[in-house]
Design an enzyme around this catalytic site. Structure first.
Site: not given
Length: 255
Positions: A11, A130
């Site tokens: 990330d 998500d």
């Protein structure tokens, strides 16, 4: 027997690898190139690069990093972050990525999945999902790169799973937001539920804290791969250690 995949995830925010807990409070954990090279050398099956600020800011993943990573790794490489068009995807793939992953842009424009699949082949198109439970229902969240921009959509995860497959997605990544960074295991029930309606490769994400969690997710669900970050970034376990544990439990893995 299908070979299961172990996939470390980078990330990235403002040029540094970061990691949060439940998609919040991101802290710097290392260098992009150093970690990419390390995981490639350590036996990762793939690498995922998420520019987590790109879609929240309306920008696109930093292309310079894509080409730099491609130069130092020799494993398949998936890139995500604000990819909204054929041209965006073409540039990323031409710089050395093997796959592109989209989340919020697909929620905003589902036909983008079909457009990209038709242009580059479904094997290149990954859909990130998500997901958070709200009143017992699994819903999709968008713009999750920052807690300031993340919001719940009214799209149920099972409905979206069916739709993305119909539109030509080649793979899905199930990010259980409640498990992210918590290190108490993958969301087995969510993965079982979505796996029952998924006929394309599915990757588990969120919750890995020890080798047993990888064993559990591969034995109890039909996922094809397991994505992890914290456990590897902090050198709590190496990829090779996890793979040896999997092999000892008769899970087919590339050593």
């Amino acid at each position: 027997m299908i070979t299961k995949r172990i996939i470390p995830c980078l990330d990235v925010k403002e040029g540094k690898v970061v990691k949060g807990v439940q998609f919040k409070n991101h802290k710097i954990v290392g260098s992009i190139i150093d970690l990419a090279q390390k995981y490639s050398n350590d036996g990762a099956d793939e690498l995922v690069f998420y520019d987590i600020s790109a879609s929240t800011e309306g920008s696109i993943v930093d292309k310079e990093w894509v080409s730099k990573i491609a130069e130092v790794i020799n494993i398949p490489f998936c890139v995500a972050g604000g990819i909204k068009s054929i041209e965006d995807a073409r540039q990323i793939l031409n710089l050395g990525a093997d796959k592109i992953s989209i989340n919020t842009p697909a929620l905003n424009d589902p036909q983008l999945i079909q457009i990209l699949s038709n242009e580059f082949g479904s094997q290149c198109v990954v859909i990130g999902m998500d997901i958070k439970l709200i009143d017992g229902q699994a819903y999709l969240f968008a713009k999750t790169g920052s807690e300031k921009t993340a919001f719940a959509t009214n799209i149920k995860a099972d409905d979206w799973m069916i739709k993305v497959q119909e539109l030509g997605a080649g793979e899905v990544v199930i990010n259980a937001m409640g498990q992210d960074g918590v290190k108490n295991g993958y969301d087995i029930e969510l993965l079982k539920s979505l796996g029952s309606i998924c006929s394309i490769p599915m990757i588990a994400s969120g919750g890995a804290g020890e080798p047993q969690h990888f064993i559990d997710v591969f034995k109890q669900t039909n996922v094809d791969g397991a994505l992890a970050a914290t456990i590897f970034h902090r050198n709590e376990y190496s990829i090779n250690q996890v793979k040896k544990e999997l092999q000892a439990n008769n899970i087919n893995i590339r050593i």
